[in-house]
Scaffold this motif. Structure first.
Motif, short mmCIF file in Angstrom:
data_model
loop_
_atom_site.label_atom_id
_atom_site.label_comp_id
_atom_site.label_asym_id
_atom_site.label_seq_id
_atom_site.Cartn_x
_atom_site.Cartn_y
_atom_site.Cartn_z
N GLY A 171 41.54 20.04 8.96
CA GLY A 171 41.51 21.39 9.78
C GLY A 171 41.02 21.26 11.15
N PHE A 172 41.25 22.19 11.75
CA PHE A 172 40.95 22.42 13.60
C PHE A 172 39.33 22.46 13.95
N GLN A 195 38.94 32.62 15.52
CA GLN A 195 40.80 32.60 15.60
C GLN A 195 41.07 32.40 16.35
N ALA A 244 42.19 28.45 15.97
CA ALA A 244 42.71 28.01 14.87
C ALA A 244 44.69 28.40 15.02
N ASN A 245 44.75 29.66 16.18
CA ASN A 245 46.28 30.44 16.38
C ASN A 245 46.73 29.72 17.80
N SER A 249 43.79 18.99 16.30
CA SER A 249 43.09 19.12 14.69
C SER A 249 42.53 17.89 14.38
N ARG A 284 40.23 28.14 3.32
CA ARG A 284 39.25 29.08 3.83
C ARG A 284 38.31 29.69 2.88
N GLN A 290 33.02 25.47 6.63
CA GLN A 290 34.16 26.81 7.65
C GLN A 290 32.42 27.03 7.64
N ILE A 309 37.11 25.02 11.77
CA ILE A 309 38.71 25.63 11.37
C ILE A 309 39.26 25.55 10.48
#
Length: 346
Positions: A109-110, A268, A271-272, A280, A311, A316, A321
Motif C-alpha cells: 500500500g501507500f 486521496q 494515493a494519487n 510505497s 479497498r 484501510q 492507503i
C-alpha cells in the motif's frame, strides 16, 4: 552396565536437544515502525482464523529490520522484513552474502509522511523548499551552503508562523527517515538551481551536503515510537512531528497535519501522488522459509487478501492507503507464486 548407562546418557542428551534448538513454530517479522501496526493487525487476524501461534512483529525501523532479515537463513532470523521504502542494492548484496538469496518483494500500500502539530497550533502551509531550509544541517544562502542559521519558521518563509523551529522525527535507522530525506529535504533542495546543478553533476556530493539533518536541537531524533512523538506534540507548544499518515489519522482528535505545496495529506492525495511526501510500503519475504516456518504462506495470503489490503479492507481502517486494484491483484499474484524480486538498481 557401563554401556547401558552410556546409552541412557546419550538418549538423555538427545531428548534435551530439541528444546535447546527447537525449530521456531511461529512467523517472525521485523522492521518499519510505519508497517508495524498493519503487520500486527494482520498477525492478530491470522491467529484468529488459523488457530496458529500469533506471529512475532518487531518495530526496529526499516534499516534495522532488513539488517536482521539479511543476517542469515533459519529460525534465528526473521522470515519477513517490513519496510517503508524499497530495499537498497547494498542491503540486497548483504543478504546474498549471508545466503539469503531468494527474496520476494510485495508492495502492500501507500503512506504519506506528515508534518503534524497540536490542534491548537496555527496552520502551516509548507513548500518543500521551506522544509529543506528549516531542517537541513547545511542551508543554501546567497548561492552558498552554510551552517543552518534559521531560528523560526517565519525566518524561512514569510507566510509561516513565527514559532521556533523544533521538529521531532524518525532516527537514521528508520525507513520513514530515508523517505523523508529523499522526498522532503532533497526534494526541497532541488528547487534551488545551485543544489539542482550539484545533484545533476555529483549526486554523492549533493547528498553529503544536503542530507544531514540539523544537530543544534532544531531537529530531534525521537526513536521508533511514533506514538511517543504524538504525546510530545500535545505537551510541547510550537513543536512539530514527522511520522506516517496512519498515526495522524489515529490521533486526529488531538493533532492535525500541515499542507505541503498547498496539498493536505489525505488518503486521496497520498494515493494519487499529489501530496508531495508520499511513498510505497513493502514486505520482504524469504522464499526458502515458506514450508519451513509454520504458517508463513498463510500469513502472506492474509496480508495480501482483499479483506486486509484491498479497498475497504481492515487495514484501510488502520490508516493504510490501498493500492489501485491492478497493483493489488499483482501483489496477490506475487505472494501466490512467490515471484522473486529483481536486484535493486540503487
Amino acid at each position: 552396565m557401563k554401556a547401558f548407562l552410556g546409552a541412557a546418557a546419550a538418549l538423555g542428551l538427545l531428548a534435551l536437544a530439541p528444546s535447546a534448538h527447537a525449530a521456531r513454530d511461529y512467523v517472525w517479522a521485523a522492521g518499519s515502525s510505519t508497517v508495524f501496526p498493519f503487520s500486527t493487525r494482520v498477525a492478530e487476524n491470522f491467529a484468529k482464523k488459523t488457530g496458529k501461534k500469533s506471529p512475532k512483529v518487531e518495530s526496529l525501523g526499516t534499516g534495522g529490520g532488513i539488517k536482521m532479515f539479511c543476517g542469515g537463513m533459519g529460525e534465528g532470523f526473521p522470515d519477513i522484513a517490513n519496510a517503508s521504502r524499497p530495499m537498497k542494492k547494498s542491503e540486497y548484496e548483504a543478504c546474498k552474502a549471508k545466503g539469503v538469496k531468494d527474496i520476494v518483494e510485495i508492495k502492500i500500500g501507500f503512506d504519506g509522511i506528515v508534518i503534524a502539530m497540536d490542534k491548537k497550533s496555527p496552520d502551516y502551509n509548507f513548500k518543500l523548499e521551506h522544509l529543506y531550509l528549516g531542517l537541513a544541517q547545511n542551508a543554501l544562502r546567497g548561492g552558498q551552503f552554510v551552517t543552518n542559521p534559521y531560528k523560526t519558521w517565519k525566518d524561512v518563509g514569510s507566510g509561516l508562523p513565527a514559532n521556533r523551529i523544533l521538529v521531532y522525527g524518525p532516527p537514521p535507522t528508520s525507513g520513514t527517515r530515508d523517505a523523508w530525506v529523499e522526498l522532503a529535504i532533497e526534494g526541497g533542495a532541488k528547487k534551488f538551481p545551485t543544489a539542482k546543478a550539484l545533484h545533476d553533476s555529483d549526486e554523492k556530493g549533493f547528498k553529503a551536503k544536503v542530507d544531514p539533518m540539523r544537530k543544534d536541537g532544531a531537529w530531534i531524533d525521537a526513536g521508533e515510537n511514533d506514538n511517543a512523538i504524538v504525546g510530545t506534540l500535545t505537551k510541547t507548544p510550537g513543536a512539530l512531528g514527522v511520522f506516517g499518515f496512519s498515526f495522524l489519522e489515529e490521533n486526529a482528535n488531538v493533532i492535525k497535519g500541515a499542507a505541503v505545496n498547498g496539498v493536505k495529506p489525505t488518503p486521496q492525495t497520498i494515493a494519487n501522488g499529489s501530496y508531495p511526501v508520499s511513498r510505497s510500503l513493502f514486505i520482504y519475504v524469504k522464499k526458502g522459509q515458506v514450508g519451513v516456518t509454520p504458517g508463513l504462506k498463510e500469513f502472506l495470503n492474509e496480508f495480501v487478501s482483499d479483506a486486509a489490503t484491498g479497498r475497504g479492507g481492515y487495514l484501510q481502517g488502520r490508516g493504510l492507503i490501498p493500492l489501485p486494484p491492478a497493483q493489488h491483484e499483482a501483489a496477490k499474484a506475487t505472494a501466490g507464486k512467490l515471484t522473486l524480486m529483481a536486484a535493486p538498481k540503487g
